[in-house]
Design a protein around this motif. Structure first.
Motif, PDB file in Angstrom:
ATOM      1  N   ARG A  79       0.817  -1.215   0.000  1.00 24.62           N
ATOM      2  CA  ARG A  79       0.000   0.000   0.000  1.00 24.62           C
ATOM      3  C   ARG A  79       0.845   1.258   0.000  1.00 24.62           C
ATOM      4  NH1 ARG A  79      -3.906   1.348   3.762  1.00 24.62           N
ATOM      5  NH2 ARG A  79      -4.983   2.288   2.030  1.00 24.62           N
ATOM      6  N   GLY A  80       2.167   1.133   0.204  1.00 23.14           N
ATOM      7  CA  GLY A  80       3.035   2.294   0.155  1.00 23.14           C
ATOM      8  C   GLY A  80       3.313   2.907   1.511  1.00 23.14           C
ATOM      9  N   THR A  81       3.478   2.093   2.529  1.00 22.76           N
ATOM     10  CA  THR A  81       3.762   2.593   3.868  1.00 22.76           C
ATOM     11  C   THR A  81       5.262   2.556   4.113  1.00 22.76           C
ATOM     12  OG1 THR A  81       1.653   1.677   4.593  1.00 22.76           O
ATOM     13  CG2 THR A  81       3.182   2.327   6.310  1.00 22.76           C
ATOM     14  N   SER A  82       5.782   3.640   4.663  1.00 27.86           N
ATOM     15  CA  SER A  82       7.216   3.745   4.949  1.00 27.86           C
ATOM     16  C   SER A  82       7.587   2.863   6.137  1.00 27.86           C
ATOM     17  CB  SER A  82       7.570   5.194   5.268  1.00 27.86           C
ATOM     18  OG  SER A  82       6.967   5.585   6.485  1.00 27.86           O
ATOM     19  N   SER A  83       8.886   2.706   6.369  1.00 27.29           N
ATOM     20  CA  SER A  83       9.355   1.920   7.509  1.00 27.29           C
ATOM     21  C   SER A  83       8.866   2.528   8.818  1.00 27.29           C
ATOM     22  CB  SER A  83      10.880   1.850   7.517  1.00 27.29           C
ATOM     23  OG  SER A  83      11.328   1.135   6.399  1.00 27.29           O
ATOM     24  N   ALA A 123       7.918   1.372  -1.860  1.00 28.20           N
ATOM     25  CA  ALA A 123       6.798   1.817  -1.024  1.00 28.20           C
ATOM     26  C   ALA A 123       6.461   3.271  -1.327  1.00 28.20           C
ATOM     27  CB  ALA A 123       7.136   1.635   0.449  1.00 28.20           C
ATOM     28  N   ALA A 124       7.471   4.107  -1.489  1.00 24.19           N
ATOM     29  CA  ALA A 124       7.236   5.519  -1.807  1.00 24.19           C
ATOM     30  C   ALA A 124       6.543   5.650  -3.163  1.00 24.19           C
ATOM     31  CB  ALA A 124       8.547   6.292  -1.792  1.00 24.19           C
ATOM     32  N   GLN A 125       6.973   4.844  -4.138  1.00 23.02           N
ATOM     33  CA  GLN A 125       6.337   4.863  -5.461  1.00 23.02           C
ATOM     34  C   GLN A 125       4.865   4.444  -5.356  1.00 23.02           C
ATOM     35  OE1 GLN A 125       7.426   6.036  -8.249  1.00 23.02           O
ATOM     36  NE2 GLN A 125       9.586   6.252  -7.788  1.00 23.02           N
ATOM     37  N   ALA A 126       4.617   3.396  -4.586  1.00 25.55           N
ATOM     38  CA  ALA A 126       3.241   2.919  -4.422  1.00 25.55           C
ATOM     39  C   ALA A 126       2.378   3.972  -3.731  1.00 25.55           C
ATOM     40  CB  ALA A 126       3.230   1.615  -3.615  1.00 25.55           C
ATOM     41  N   TYR A 127       2.940   4.647  -2.730  1.00 23.27           N
ATOM     42  CA  TYR A 127       2.205   5.700  -2.034  1.00 23.27           C
ATOM     43  C   TYR A 127       1.893   6.849  -2.985  1.00 23.27           C
ATOM     44  CZ  TYR A 127       0.971   9.129   1.522  1.00 23.27           C
ATOM     45  OH  TYR A 127       0.314  10.070   2.274  1.00 23.27           O
ATOM     46  N   ALA A 128       2.892   7.263  -3.769  1.00 23.47           N
ATOM     47  CA  ALA A 128       2.687   8.356  -4.716  1.00 23.47           C
ATOM     48  C   ALA A 128       1.634   7.982  -5.757  1.00 23.47           C
ATOM     49  CB  ALA A 128       4.005   8.713  -5.397  1.00 23.47           C
ATOM     50  N   PRO A 135       4.671  12.217 -10.370  1.00 28.32           N
ATOM     51  CA  PRO A 135       4.489  11.787 -11.755  1.00 28.32           C
ATOM     52  C   PRO A 135       3.094  11.223 -12.040  1.00 28.32           C
ATOM     53  CG  PRO A 135       5.900  10.252 -10.600  1.00 28.32           C
ATOM     54  CD  PRO A 135       5.672  11.419  -9.677  1.00 28.32           C
ATOM     55  N   TYR A 136       2.316  10.973 -11.014  1.00 30.60           N
ATOM     56  CA  TYR A 136       0.975  10.414 -11.198  1.00 30.60           C
ATOM     57  C   TYR A 136      -0.099  11.506 -11.182  1.00 30.60           C
ATOM     58  CZ  TYR A 136       3.694   6.319 -10.197  1.00 30.60           C
ATOM     59  OH  TYR A 136       4.653   5.348 -10.240  1.00 30.60           O
ATOM     60  N   ARG A 137       0.317  12.751 -11.051  1.00 31.02           N
ATOM     61  CA  ARG A 137      -0.588  13.895 -11.078  1.00 31.02           C
ATOM     62  C   ARG A 137      -0.736  14.358 -12.536  1.00 31.02           C
ATOM     63  NH1 ARG A 137      -2.330  17.298  -7.264  1.00 31.02           N
ATOM     64  NH2 ARG A 137      -1.002  16.598  -5.579  1.00 31.02           N
ATOM     65  N   ARG A 138      -1.791  15.070 -12.829  1.00 34.77           N
ATOM     66  CA  ARG A 138      -1.956  15.617 -14.179  1.00 34.77           C
ATOM     67  C   ARG A 138      -0.783  16.527 -14.496  1.00 34.77           C
ATOM     68  NH1 ARG A 138      -7.716  18.030 -14.044  1.00 34.77           N
ATOM     69  NH2 ARG A 138      -6.483  19.743 -14.869  1.00 34.77           N
ATOM     70  N   PRO A 139      -0.225  16.449 -15.702  1.00 31.15           N
ATOM     71  CA  PRO A 139       0.978  17.223 -16.047  1.00 31.15           C
ATOM     72  C   PRO A 139       0.830  18.732 -15.850  1.00 31.15           C
ATOM     73  CG  PRO A 139       0.536  15.597 -17.735  1.00 31.15           C
ATOM     74  CD  PRO A 139      -0.626  15.562 -16.800  1.00 31.15           C
ATOM     75  N   ASP A 140      -0.352  19.276 -16.089  1.00 32.98           N
ATOM     76  CA  ASP A 140      -0.530  20.716 -15.955  1.00 32.98           C
ATOM     77  C   ASP A 140      -0.573  21.165 -14.489  1.00 32.98           C
ATOM     78  OD1 ASP A 140      -2.984  19.298 -15.834  1.00 32.98           O
ATOM     79  OD2 ASP A 140      -4.103  21.175 -16.120  1.00 32.98           O
ATOM     80  N   VAL A 166      11.123  10.729  -5.957  1.00 37.61           N
ATOM     81  CA  VAL A 166       9.831  10.206  -6.411  1.00 37.61           C
ATOM     82  C   VAL A 166       9.013  11.305  -7.085  1.00 37.61           C
ATOM     83  CG1 VAL A 166       7.612   9.304  -5.600  1.00 37.61           C
ATOM     84  CG2 VAL A 166       9.728   8.334  -4.749  1.00 37.61           C
ATOM     85  N   VAL A 167       8.953  12.472  -6.472  1.00 37.89           N
ATOM     86  CA  VAL A 167       8.136  13.564  -7.014  1.00 37.89           C
ATOM     87  C   VAL A 167       8.713  14.105  -8.319  1.00 37.89           C
ATOM     88  CG1 VAL A 167       7.378  15.938  -6.572  1.00 37.89           C
ATOM     89  CG2 VAL A 167       7.136  14.201  -4.804  1.00 37.89           C
ATOM     90  N   ASP A 168      10.034  14.169  -8.425  1.00 39.79           N
ATOM     91  CA  ASP A 168      10.668  14.738  -9.616  1.00 39.79           C
ATOM     92  C   ASP A 168      10.890  13.726 -10.735  1.00 39.79           C
ATOM     93  OD1 ASP A 168      10.701  17.160  -8.354  1.00 39.79           O
ATOM     94  OD2 ASP A 168      12.783  17.005  -7.687  1.00 39.79           O
ATOM     95  N   ARG A 169      10.523  12.477 -10.494  1.00 40.42           N
ATOM     96  CA  ARG A 169      10.695  11.447 -11.508  1.00 40.42           C
ATOM     97  C   ARG A 169       9.845  11.754 -12.736  1.00 40.42           C
ATOM     98  NH1 ARG A 169       8.334   5.989 -10.247  1.00 40.42           N
ATOM     99  NH2 ARG A 169       7.157   6.403 -12.082  1.00 40.42           N
ATOM    100  N   GLU A 170      10.336  11.321 -13.870  1.00 41.43           N
ATOM    101  CA  GLU A 170       9.581  11.542 -15.121  1.00 41.43           C
ATOM    102  C   GLU A 170       8.337  10.672 -15.133  1.00 41.43           C
ATOM    103  OE1 GLU A 170      10.166  13.797 -17.544  1.00 41.43           O
ATOM    104  OE2 GLU A 170      11.684  14.503 -16.150  1.00 41.43           O
TER     105      GLU A 170
END
Length: 178
Positions: A79-83, A123-128, A135-140, A166-170
């Protein structure tokens, strides 16, 4: 309230839910307190009965904190939970700290050498992805919400450097059907 009634209550609970020893104890104590209050009895009289029922469940193998921690850890990671979040959630469920640490160590040991940090990154990717951050938000909207996305990952217990990666990933291109 008899030992048989309490044992049936424990079995009914364990049929429906996976539980730690402490979760079972809390549930049975709550059930005893509710029933004792309805009958005008003192719930403290039944504390030894609750303890004995939990001990029987543990000795029968119906409740195992290590098994509970392992399965819950895997679920939380998916589910994307951190340690940090995993430790807090398992502690809230009454799992002892040494059992949590052993489960997390086993998780790291199961990975190939050099990929211990990959668990946290996945986990961070799954959470995002679940929260539609970075990167999972609308590009605009991505640039306008960058700081908010970093803060969300930080509150979830992820390190700043990881959150920034994670946030700055393409943006990933969706796979085309074959």
């Amino acid at each position: 309230m008899s030992p048989a009634w309490l044992e049936r209550a424990a079995l009914h609970y364990l049929e429906r839910y996976s539980a730690s020893t402490e979760m079972l104890r809390r549930t049975l104590a709550r059930r005893v307190q509710k029933r004792a209050r309805a009958r005008g009895e003192d719930p403290e009289r039944f504390a030894d009965l609750v303890t004995a029922t939990v001990a029987r469940a543990v000795s029968a193998g119906l409740v195992d904190d290590a098994r509970f921690a392992d399965t819950r850890l895997a679920t939380l990671r998916r589910r994307g939970t951190s340690s940090r979040g995993v430790s807090a959630k398992l502690a809230a469920k009454g799992v002892p700290r040494d059992v949590v640490e052993a489960a997390m160590l086993a998780e790291r040991d199961a990975l190939p050498v050099g990929e211990a940090d990959a668990v946290e990154e996945q986990a961070a990717q799954a959470y995002a992805k679940r929260r539609r951050l970075g990167p999972y938000r609308r590009p605009d909207q991505r640039a306008a919400h960058r700081d908010r996305d970093l803060a969300a990952l930080g509150r979830a217990g992820f390190a700043y450097g990881l959150a920034r990666r994670v946030v700055d990933r393409e943006t990933e291109e969706p796979d085309e059907p074959a």
